[in-house]
Enzyme design. Sequence first.
Site, PDB file in Angstrom:
ATOM      1  N   GLY A 138      39.673  38.299  39.183  1.00 26.16           N
ATOM      2  CA  GLY A 138      40.857  37.831  38.477  1.00 26.16           C
ATOM      3  C   GLY A 138      41.544  36.662  39.155  1.00 26.16           C
ATOM      4  CB  SER A 172      37.093  31.042  49.987  1.00 25.15           C
ATOM      5  OG  SER A 172      38.133  31.777  49.403  1.00 25.15           O
TER       6      SER A 172
END
EC number: 2.7.1.25
Length: 210
Positions: free
Chosen positions: A50, A119
Amino acid sequence: MTSPYIEKEVDGDKSSDVVWHQASVSHQDHCQLNGHKAAVLWFTGLSGSGKSTVANAVDLMLFQHKAKTYVLDGDNVRHGLNGDLGFSDKDRVENIRRVGEVSKLFADAGLLVSTAFISPFVADREMVRSQLPEGQFIEVFIDTPLAVCESRDPKGLYKKARAGEIKNFTGIDSAYEKPENPEIHVQTDQKSIQACAQQVIDYLKQNEYL
């Protein structure tokens, strides 16, 4: 006034003739005009957690507060700036390095910039943090269980990864290193998107970014 965004050091691959050009309009000038502090909101989490949805909901709320913002989305950046990169560990590191540099420029212009990238590596996120002035890197951990992300699978990527059609997929055959002390800890499996976005806005208000 000297910019707080000047490179801290020059490494061996950079020419000593390359220096930071001081702009006529300073970082402080931009922030004063914008009416708020600058920061990088670094949304990290698994695919399907999300990140982009919450980042864009936050951006809309900031826009309604008349803040100057921009969203750097992982997929969008790979259409252009990082279009030459794959998904090996080496390319993931370079992907984040480039995004970190772009984010730093946005922050220098006084913006509240949101980045939505998996990341997966702690070292890469901390590298970006180290390039920004104190307090201007805000790590937002979108902490959604793998099972929930996989059940959502909005792009069908988990299905392909399980079938062996995608290699080096984070959470399946490539590691995701969770943030240890994120500034903001968001759980999209327990709150609505609106509530998750409001949690970020509340942090910004409480810490006087807005």
